[in-house]
Design a protein around this motif. Structure first.
Motif, PDB file in Angstrom:
ATOM      1  N   ARG A 119     -25.766  25.862 -29.196  1.00 10.51           N
ATOM      2  CA  ARG A 119     -26.768  26.287 -30.035  1.00 10.51           C
ATOM      3  C   ARG A 119     -27.580  24.957 -30.268  1.00 10.51           C
ATOM      4  N   LYS A 120     -28.875  25.111 -30.540  1.00  9.14           N
ATOM      5  CA  LYS A 120     -30.007  23.871 -30.462  1.00  9.14           C
ATOM      6  C   LYS A 120     -30.536  23.958 -31.964  1.00  9.14           C
ATOM      7  N   HIS A 121     -30.773  22.723 -32.394  1.00  9.36           N
ATOM      8  CA  HIS A 121     -31.692  22.705 -33.599  1.00  9.36           C
ATOM      9  C   HIS A 121     -32.980  21.914 -33.393  1.00  9.36           C
ATOM     10  N   GLU A 122     -33.340  21.356 -32.287  1.00  5.89           N
ATOM     11  CA  GLU A 122     -34.361  20.445 -32.052  1.00  5.89           C
ATOM     12  C   GLU A 122     -35.231  21.183 -30.800  1.00  5.89           C
ATOM     13  N   TYR A 205     -22.536  23.552 -31.156  1.00  4.30           N
ATOM     14  CA  TYR A 205     -23.813  23.079 -31.554  1.00  4.30           C
ATOM     15  C   TYR A 205     -24.110  21.619 -30.851  1.00  4.30           C
ATOM     16  N   LEU A 319     -35.383  26.595 -42.433  1.00  4.80           N
ATOM     17  CA  LEU A 319     -36.293  25.490 -42.203  1.00  4.80           C
ATOM     18  C   LEU A 319     -37.180  25.058 -43.300  1.00  4.80           C
ATOM     19  N   MET A 382     -27.739  21.597 -40.530  1.00  3.24           N
ATOM     20  CA  MET A 382     -28.219  21.595 -39.110  1.00  3.24           C
ATOM     21  C   MET A 382     -27.683  23.070 -38.199  1.00  3.24           C
ATOM     22  N   LYS A 383     -26.713  23.516 -38.708  1.00  2.70           N
ATOM     23  CA  LYS A 383     -25.906  24.638 -38.035  1.00  2.70           C
ATOM     24  C   LYS A 383     -26.783  25.934 -38.385  1.00  2.70           C
ATOM     25  N   ILE A 385     -29.963  26.278 -39.427  1.00  4.30           N
ATOM     26  CA  ILE A 385     -31.249  26.201 -38.918  1.00  4.30           C
ATOM     27  C   ILE A 385     -31.029  26.709 -37.167  1.00  4.30           C
ATOM     28  N   ALA A 386     -29.990  26.140 -36.502  1.00  2.00           N
ATOM     29  CA  ALA A 386     -29.590  26.372 -34.886  1.00  2.00           C
ATOM     30  C   ALA A 386     -29.025  27.973 -35.145  1.00  2.00           C
ATOM     31  N   LYS A 391     -36.264  25.481 -35.302  1.00  2.00           N
ATOM     32  CA  LYS A 391     -36.174  24.039 -34.671  1.00  2.00           C
ATOM     33  C   LYS A 391     -36.674  23.025 -35.819  1.00  2.00           C
ATOM     34  N   MET A 392     -35.559  22.146 -35.977  1.00  2.00           N
ATOM     35  CA  MET A 392     -36.257  20.866 -36.926  1.00  2.00           C
ATOM     36  C   MET A 392     -37.575  20.360 -36.395  1.00  2.00           C
TER      37      MET A 392
END
Length: 412
Positions: A119-122, A205, A319, A382-383, A385-386, A391-392
């Protein structure tokens, strides 16, 4: 289920690993880079900067081809040797502040990236993804692992701890005073145990390396499409990662510096802020916020604390509650006119490991009009949001550990 597999790493010989290992190319100043290239013929920097030999700046496909040539020369000169058996690599870093990071270098699945198991957060920038994908396709190797994190696991921790009681394959200290250790894990029962534990994890993550992950996925798609006999276990179906437990991850904030007040006077700017924030003048004593939704600000020689008026701001998603997003939505965009956080040259980011006084010195220099500080993002934020598929904003996190290039290399 996360698919994590061992691989045959290409690695420096024990006697040269400390000379080979290098920080990210972009982290060196011009003088530092020149000194390392001049004085250390074994540095991995010679591979990624092949034009040094010709005293020439080289870019594009020409550079990629020369990178591959330098890499092959390092193998021919027995600076790099490939392991005979697929292995996991237990990797430990102890930094100058005595923080420890313990994890496993392994190959992770591009299909897991595609299916959001990883999983991505950006957000990523498409042209950077494609450039690095083309680079990987030409050179045929990856030398810097993506940093991934997983929920703390007692079985994996036990294997790592037991392995670390043995003599390390590598033990070296960098000029940054970080000490690095590496152990090979190649016993079949241990390989199976590690792989099985990760298979039980529904998600892992990305902590750092979103562009490298995305580029590796694009490479997988290209090479899969070009291979009529694709079966799904080819080397290009995976990319190299350093996986550490969530408790070992260190997340710092990125603070913001802005070059001007968007045509506002100091007084008019403060009045605009008052709509969304309770403002306190802290004078010349450096002030660092200690709670979420609290910010520090340095303006015209004085520090201020900004407390978000909760009744004035609606939080509907994970977010929305992120401090970097709040700062963007309440100050940077509506008041200072910064709409593109990636490309607007009026904003600069400095990581929160640097003292809050760093904001003051940048503003006092006259290069910036105002600076903002905030508290770090938590792993839970962070988790979440992912998990929510959000996305941050860019530069929301400065994450450690920072890895060295050239210690383990994955070929495809």
């Amino acid at each position: 289920m996360a698919k994590i597999i061992p691989f045959k790493a290409v690695r420096p010989t024990r006697d040269k690993v400390s000379l080979v290992a290098a920080r990210s190319y972009q982290s060196y100043t011009k003088d530092q880079l020149e000194a390392r290239l001049r004085d250390n013929p074994f540095s991995f920097l010679h591979i990624v900067n092949p034009g040094y030999r010709f005293d020439k700046e080289i870019s594009g496909i020409e550079r990629y081809s020369l990178v591959k040539n330098r890499y092959l020369e390092f193998k021919e000169d027995i600076i790099f040797v490939q392991d005979e058996k697929p292995s996991y690599y237990v990797y430990r870093i102890v930094d100058r502040e005595n923080q420890e990071f313990n994890g496993i270098v392994a190959a992770v699945s591009a299909v897991d990236y595609e299916n959001n198991v990883i999983r991505k957060h950006e957000d990523t920038i498409e042209n950077r993804e494609v450039l690095f994908k083309d680079y990987l396709k030409t050179v045929g190797f990856n030398a810097e692992p993506v940093l991934l994190t997983y929920p703390d696991n007692s079985v994996i921790k036990g294997i790592i701890s037991k392995k670390q009681k043995e003599r390390a394959e590598y033990e070296f200290t960098t000029t940054y005073r970080d000490t690095h250790y590496l152990w090979k894990v190649e016993k079949p029962e241990l390989l199976e145990a590690i792989e099985a534990e990760f298979k039980n994890m529904p998600h892992i993550y990305i902590a750092d390396g979103h562009h490298r992950s995305s580029s590796s996925y694009l490479l997988y798609k290209d090479l899969k499409a070009a291979n009529p006999e694709h079966q799904g276990h080819e080397a290009y179906c995976y990319f190299m990662s350093y996986l550490i437990p969530e408790s070992d991850l260190r997340i710092h904030e990125f603070n913001r510096l802005i070059k001007d007040l968007n045509g506002l006077t100091k007084e008019a700017f403060l009045i605009e802020l008052d709509t969304m924030y309770r403002i306190e003048n802290r004078g010349t004593i450096p002030y660092k916020p200690s709670k979420k939704h609290h910010f520090s600000m340095y303006l015209d020689g004085e520090f201020y604390s900004l407390y978000l008026r909760k009744t004035a701001y609606n939080t509907e998603t994970s977010l929305d509650g992120l401090d970097a997003q709040i700062l963007f939505k309440t100050i940077l965009e509506p008041i200072l006119g910064i709409k593109d956080l990636r490309n607007d040259n009026r904003i600069m980011y400095i990581n929160g490991k640097k003292d809050i006084v760093n904001i003051k010195s940048n503003v006092d220099s006259g290069n910036f009009a105002v600076g903002f500080g905030m508290v770090p993002v938590t792993i839970e934020e962070m988790k979440q949001i992912a998990d929510d598929g959000l996305k941050m904003p860019p530069k929301s996190t400065f994450i450690e550990p920072k890895l060295r290039s050239g210690v383990t290399i994955y070929e495809f």
